[in-house]
Motif scaffolding. Structure first.
Motif, short mmCIF file in Angstrom:
data_model
loop_
_atom_site.label_atom_id
_atom_site.label_comp_id
_atom_site.label_asym_id
_atom_site.label_seq_id
_atom_site.Cartn_x
_atom_site.Cartn_y
_atom_site.Cartn_z
N LEU A 181 -19.85 -19.14 30.34
CA LEU A 181 -21.18 -19.02 29.72
C LEU A 181 -21.73 -17.61 29.90
CD1 LEU A 181 -22.80 -22.40 30.83
CD2 LEU A 181 -22.24 -21.73 28.50
N ALA A 182 -21.57 -17.05 31.09
CA ALA A 182 -22.07 -15.68 31.32
C ALA A 182 -21.35 -14.68 30.42
CB ALA A 182 -21.89 -15.31 32.78
N GLU A 183 -20.03 -14.85 30.24
CA GLU A 183 -19.29 -13.94 29.34
C GLU A 183 -19.76 -14.12 27.91
OE1 GLU A 183 -15.08 -13.76 31.88
OE2 GLU A 183 -15.29 -15.05 30.09
N ARG A 184 -20.03 -15.37 27.50
CA ARG A 184 -20.46 -15.64 26.12
C ARG A 184 -21.79 -14.95 25.83
NH1 ARG A 184 -21.28 -21.79 24.86
NH2 ARG A 184 -19.12 -21.76 25.61
N TYR A 185 -22.67 -14.88 26.84
CA TYR A 185 -24.00 -14.30 26.61
C TYR A 185 -24.10 -12.88 27.16
CZ TYR A 185 -25.06 -19.10 25.38
OH TYR A 185 -25.04 -20.32 24.79
N LYS A 186 -22.96 -12.18 27.19
CA LYS A 186 -22.87 -10.73 27.38
C LYS A 186 -23.34 -10.26 28.76
CE LYS A 186 -21.75 -10.69 23.02
NZ LYS A 186 -20.32 -10.61 22.63
N GLU A 187 -23.05 -11.03 29.81
CA GLU A 187 -23.32 -10.54 31.15
C GLU A 187 -22.21 -9.58 31.58
OE1 GLU A 187 -26.96 -11.93 31.69
OE2 GLU A 187 -25.89 -10.94 33.33
#
Length: 508
Positions: free
Chosen positions: A377-383
């Motif tokens: 999820l963090a990778e999906r939302y550009k963290e």
């Protein structure tokens, strides 16, 4: 002339009166005879009626006498039969009494014989003891002491061999038993957590509201369940309605909807659908607002709106009984403090600490570990990659690549392991320890009790003059059984009963 006329008239009047009197006398005489004849006839009729009545009474009396005689005869026969039975029983009792007397006399004779035999045996035993003491050169007490010492040595040897066998067997089965204990503990804790995290209790003022919530033929409760997706349980629980669902957001929507409907008083399917839609929008707004407020309070900026919504949704999630949002906030603050002490970027550590459990919020892909799901999820939302790595590695699911990852792992463990964070609050923990001590102290002979090792061991000190060794073992078993039946506790509780004798003296 006038005088003569008057006299003649008087004479005629007297003659007429005489004639009238004679006629009346004749009439009266005739009537009296008739009356006498009528009276005689009536008398005869009355006599006849009296005879008939007498005959009827006589026959009725004879019937009654006959019935009484028959009853008396039946009673007499019953009494005679009972008399025969009593005589027979009396004969049996007399026979048994005679037999008992004979047995008593026989037993007395046997008792006399036993007493005499006993005296003879005691005399013979005394003579044999005197002879043995003379032969061995030891008294009876000295022989007993030697025998006891030899028996003690044998018992110690046997006990040690038995203990060694038990130890060997325990070593072989320890792994298996340990796995069994762990599985039982997991089952107990999992059941409590499932109940705690899937049920919300809505309190009401009176049971009359239950009928209004159910509605005619159950239409209101069906509409509520269809609109909220929550099972609504209305049973005999006083002043309470139970909402059951594994989605806490749904339970909150249902709780707030029922609260508004009960407060408003208008409860029908159309109104229910309207209120549920309104409350669902309010809850979504509150989730977003909670996420924004949390990010602002922690000083974390530029979070994706979906991540803000996930953070706000943590408010309605729990992990092992600990609120997920409070746990994440606490972890974030701990990460910032630790990173600052180590000279690292405190803002990144705080960001990773806040987001480390976001994988527990989404309902999709439950087969993935929450750390991996949170990292995706963090990778999906550009963290940033170091933040994603810290999220995915805080349970060693992947390899740690930055120094932020071990900080998040340690702070997560600190927040979850501090006293009162999970499983139970501090008050409940202290109450459980007090209940343990009071339960053991209620048994007779117990002097003091101590709950140690976080309630996993209970030491019971008993009076040596009031309880012996066997009773101490039985007391330990009884206390363990009562704790198992009456209390709820994690894992297992070891009960140790201590019985000791202390001799104290002073040298002056």
């Amino acid at each position: 002339m006038n005088t003569i006329t008057i006299i003649v008239a008087i004479i005629c009047l007297i003659a007429g009166m005489g004639i009238c009197f004679a006629g009346w006398q004749i009439y009266n005489t005739k009537t009296k005879k008739e009356r006498e004849a009528a009276a005689e006839l009536q008398k005869k009729n009355k006599m006849i009626e009296a005879k008939e009545h007498f005959i009827a009474l006589k026959s009725e009396h004879e019937q009654q006498v006959q019935q009484r005689n028959s009853k008396l005869q039946s009673l007499e026969s019953k009494l005679h039969h009972r008399e025969q039975q009593l005589n027979q029983r009396q004969g049996d009792l007399q026979r048994r009494y005679n037999e008992a007397e004979a047995l008593k006399e026989s037993y007395q004779q046997q008792l006399y014989a036993i007493e005499s035999t006993k005296k003879e045996l005691e005399h013979a035993s005394k003579q044999a003891q005197e002879q043995l003491e003379t032969i061995s050169g030891l008294s009876a007490d000295q022989a007993k002491e030697r025998l006891v010492e030899s028996l003690k040595d044998d018992a110690k040897a046997n006990a040690m061999s038995y203990i060694n066998e038990i130890m060997e067997e325990a070593k072989m089965t320890a792994n298996k038993e340990a796995k069994k204990i762990v599985v039982q503990s997991i089952q107990r804790i999992a059941t409590e957590a499932a109940i705690e995290n899937s049920v919300t209790v809505f309190h009401i003022d009176s049971d009359e509201i239950k009928g209004r919530v159910i509605g005619r033929e159950g239409r209101n409760i069906r509409a509520l369940e269809a609109a909220t997706g929550v099972e609504i349980i209305v049973d005999d629980t006083p002043d309470a309605i139970v909402l059951s669902s594994f989605d806490p957001v749904r339970r909150e929507v249902a709780r707030l909807s029922i609260h508004q409907l009960v407060t408003d008083g208008r409860i029908h399917p159309a109104r229910i659908e309207e209120v549920v839609n309104k409350v669902r929008k309010q809850v979504e707004d509150e989730i977003a607002e909670t996420g924004k407020r949390t990010a602002i309070d922690l000083g974390i900026h530029n979070l994706h709106p979906e991540l803000i919504r996930i953070v706000g949704k943590m408010k309605y999630r729990s992990s092992y009984g600990q609120n997920l949002l409070q746990h994440s906030r606490e972890t974030a603050n701990l990460c910032a403090i630790m990173a600052a002490e180590l000279g690292l970027n405190a803002k990144k550590a705080k960001r990773a600490g806040l987001l480390h459990d976001i994988g527990k919020v989404p309902d999709d892909e439950p087969e993935l570990p929450h750390a991996i799901l949170g990292m995706q999820l963090a990778e999906r939302y550009k963290e940033k990659p170091d933040i994603c790595n810290a999220i995915g590695a805080h349970h060693d699911e992947i390899e740690m690549e930055t120094l932020i990852a071990p900080i998040v792992q340690v702070c997560d463990a600190i927040s979850g392991a501090r006293p009162g964070a999970r499983r139970e609050i501090v008050e409940a923990y202290l109450k459980r320890l007090n209940d343990l001590e009071k339960l053991a102290l209620s048994y007779p002979g117990v002097v003091k009790t101590y709950a140690i090792q976080a309630g996993r061991e209970l030491r019971v000190i008993v009076g040596a003059d009031r309880i012996d060794d066997k009773e101490a073992e039985l007391l330990s078993f009884d206390i363990a059984k009562k704790i198992q039946d009456e209390m709820t506790y994690p894992g297992q509780v070891k009960i140790t009963v201590i019985r000791e004798i202390r001799a104290v003296s002073f040298a002056k």
